[in-house]
Enzyme design. Structure first.
Site, PDB file in Angstrom:
ATOM      1  N   SER A 231      41.958  78.877   0.837  1.00 43.22           N
ATOM      2  CA  SER A 231      41.755  80.032  -0.059  1.00 43.22           C
ATOM      3  C   SER A 231      40.399  80.683   0.157  1.00 43.22           C
ATOM      4  CB  SER A 231      41.965  79.645  -1.522  1.00 43.22           C
ATOM      5  OG  SER A 231      41.393  78.409  -1.820  1.00 43.22           O
ATOM      6  N   HIS A 261      48.136  73.125  -0.167  1.00 44.44           N
ATOM      7  CA  HIS A 261      46.826  73.443  -0.768  1.00 44.44           C
ATOM      8  C   HIS A 261      46.991  73.315  -2.294  1.00 44.44           C
ATOM      9  CE1 HIS A 261      42.848  75.005  -0.999  1.00 44.44           C
ATOM     10  NE2 HIS A 261      43.052  76.293  -0.781  1.00 44.44           N
ATOM     11  N   HIS A 307      43.569  64.457   2.932  1.00 38.29           N
ATOM     12  CA  HIS A 307      42.663  65.618   2.875  1.00 38.29           C
ATOM     13  C   HIS A 307      42.182  65.956   4.277  1.00 38.29           C
ATOM     14  CE1 HIS A 307      39.438  68.327   1.572  1.00 38.29           C
ATOM     15  NE2 HIS A 307      40.142  68.428   0.467  1.00 38.29           N
ATOM     16  N   ARG A 316      36.678  64.453  -7.692  1.00 40.87           N
ATOM     17  CA  ARG A 316      37.350  65.232  -8.737  1.00 40.87           C
ATOM     18  C   ARG A 316      38.488  64.398  -9.334  1.00 40.87           C
ATOM     19  NH1 ARG A 316      38.534  70.447  -5.073  1.00 40.87           N
ATOM     20  NH2 ARG A 316      39.244  68.743  -3.732  1.00 40.87           N
ATOM     21  N   ASP A 371      44.434  66.915  -6.666  1.00 39.23           N
ATOM     22  CA  ASP A 371      45.702  67.231  -7.324  1.00 39.23           C
ATOM     23  C   ASP A 371      46.467  66.011  -7.818  1.00 39.23           C
ATOM     24  OD1 ASP A 371      45.404  69.973  -6.948  1.00 39.23           O
ATOM     25  OD2 ASP A 371      46.159  69.843  -4.893  1.00 39.23           O
TER      26      ASP A 371
END
Ligand code: NMX
Ligand code: MLT
Length: 441
Positions: A231, A261, A307, A316, A371
């Site tokens: 992005s 993504h 990743h 995260r 995620d």
């Protein structure tokens, strides 16, 4: 108290000097080499752009302006936006100043709602978000100023103003489209004097104060991930053509809507709920292993794992896991996420060995990414429509994309245009020209 425009006015000449001397001193040094495999393989590992807002270290994860993410996890989204943009953690006055900018810019033109309501009822929430941002291009100050003949030195001001307008409106648009798309009632207006994260929670219509805390954390954690992710890189490229903030951010978010993504977060929760459905609740470790191998042998990826840059558990994910342990320790969906975390890295390690035996690439990273767990937290607070999850990722990531855009315009970063070569070029030249030697497997 410095207004953000005054602050940037003071910072930008320093940044310009720094960039000029960087180019004078190092401009003709090599940053990276590229193999044919990398040119085919998404430029993985090729250092090919400059970005100062944040850095992703393979063994540490996200570092924002020198601060490892978990050390600054209590910053609110508006504070992290100022950090990304200016390189400094803002004081209370700076943050209040930005909040006042948002208060003044948060109104959403009626035509946005008309467009959203005219879209097919089952439109994907990401398509609705991108459509809303694109129609807002009508408001672009940069677009009009460019046509009136501003100089290159002034571009950043208009990119900043467009960015502030977009960031002020995004929570309202995102929350409003949620309410329209999922029949929750009319959009709820922005509340002046309330912070960005709390405003978003309120406009969604979810009143739990712990959900507000989650929104501040969520919107902070997804803010940026250096310059090369799909992005940010897309937004950078589109912006380099002097497409305004609305065109550039919308383009970047179309990339975020990819399954590999940002769309992986909806897939993660879909997968967790499917597991719970298959095994009638939280599975055993053996059942989870069987489920995962079945998916992998059927050619599917395990969403939320792996990743392109990270080689450790994403901080995260760790931050979300800590939140879950504190606020929803008994929740069955969250406990399934925890069990998946305890099980999947071993499964992927074994599967990767199988792949290598078959002559395929190994899986470079078996650990969870951002995620893998966030959906379970949203689900707990009643945000159960998981096709919406990438929209939350988007409004946060807009902060990273816009700060990169503003800085790039301030520094006069030229239009992106890498050179491509064809199959014939490789066959005829590689290995024969100096500098294109074989480097080993
Ligand atoms: N499950 C199954 N296979 C995987 C996984 C996974 N989670 N991760 C990597 N692989 C495969 C990958 O598909 C590739 O196979 P092939 O060569 O047959 O095409 C092989 O392993 C080597 O890939 P890597 O070098 O490990 O990873 P790459 O850098 O190409 O891709 C991702 C990174 C993130 C796209 C990949 O790990 C993936 O597809 N993960 C699942 C989707 C996901 O969670 N995406 C979210 C990323 C974070 N975000 O928010 O953007
Ligand atoms: C991101 O946050 O953008 C993802 O982790 C993907 C990436 O960094 O490539």
């Amino acid at each position: 108290m410095a207004n953000i425009f005054d602050k940037m006015e003071a910072i930008i000449p320093v940044l310009r000097d720094q960039r000029e001397s960087l180019l004078d001193k190092y401009g003709n040094y090599k940053l990276s080499d590229v193999t044919v495999k990398q040119a085919h393989g998404g430029m993985r590992g090729v250092k090919g752009m400059l970005c100062d807002t944040s850095l992703v270290e393979p063994d540490k994860g996200l570092i924002i302006r020198g601060y490892p993410l978990l050390e600054i996890k209590n910053l609110w989204p508006e504070e992290v936006f100022l950090l990304l943009l200016t390189g400094q953690i803002p004081d209370k006055a700076d943050t209040a100043d930005l909040q006042m900018e948002y208060d003044a810019r948060a109104d959403i033109p009626d035509y946005v709602w008309k467009v959203l309501r005219a879209m097919p009822k089952d439109s994907h929430p990401m398509a609705m978000l991108d459509a809303a941002i694109l129609v807002l291009q009508h408001e672009s100050e940069f677009y009009h100023a460019y046509n009136e003949g501003i100089t290159k030195d002034e571009y950043w001001r208009y990119y900043l103003s467009d960015s502030l307008n977009l960031l002020a409106k995004l929570p309202g648009i995102a929350a409003g489209l949620y309410r329209i798309r999922f029949d929750k009632g009319d959009p709820i207006p922005w509340t002046k004097g309330l912070d960005w994260g709390a405003n978003f929670a309120k406009m969604l219509g979810i009143a739990d104060p712990d959900f507000t805390k989650l929104m501040r954390l969520y919107l902070m954690f997804h803010c940026d991930h250096e310059g090369g992710n799909v992005s940010a890189n897309t937004c950078h490229t589109v912006g380099s053509a002097l497409s305004d903030v609305y065109y550039s951010v919308s383009a970047g978010l179309n990339g975020l809507a990819g399954f590999l993504h940002g769309m992986a977060n909806q897939e993660c929760l879909r997968c967790i709920l499917d597991i719970m459905d298959t095994y009638d609740g939280i599975p055993t470790k053996q059942q989870l292993r069987d489920y995962a191998f079945d998916e992998l042998h059927n050619g599917r990826v395990i969403p939320g794992y792996g990743h392109a840059v990270l080689r450790v558990t994403d901080p995260r994910f760790t931050g979300f896991l800590e939140f879950g342990k504190k606020y929803l320790a008994e929740d069955p969906v969250f406990n399934t996420v925890k069990l998946v975390f305890e099980t999947i890295p071993d499964v992927l390690t074994e599967y990767s060995k199988e792949r290598v035996k078959e002559g395929k690439n190994p899986i470079a990273n078996v650990w969870p990414n951002v995620d893998a767990g966030s959906g379970a937290l949203l689900y707990h607070y009643g945000l159960t429509e998981f096709s919406y999850y990438t929209v939350l990722f988007s409004i946060s990531r807009a902060m990273g994309m816009t700060s990169q855009l503003i800085l790039n315009r301030a520094l006069g970063v030229p239009i992106t245009r890498p050179k491509s070569v064809g199959t014939k070029f490789v066959e005829q030249n590689i290995g024969k020209e100096k500098g294109s030697e074989y480097i080993g497997a």
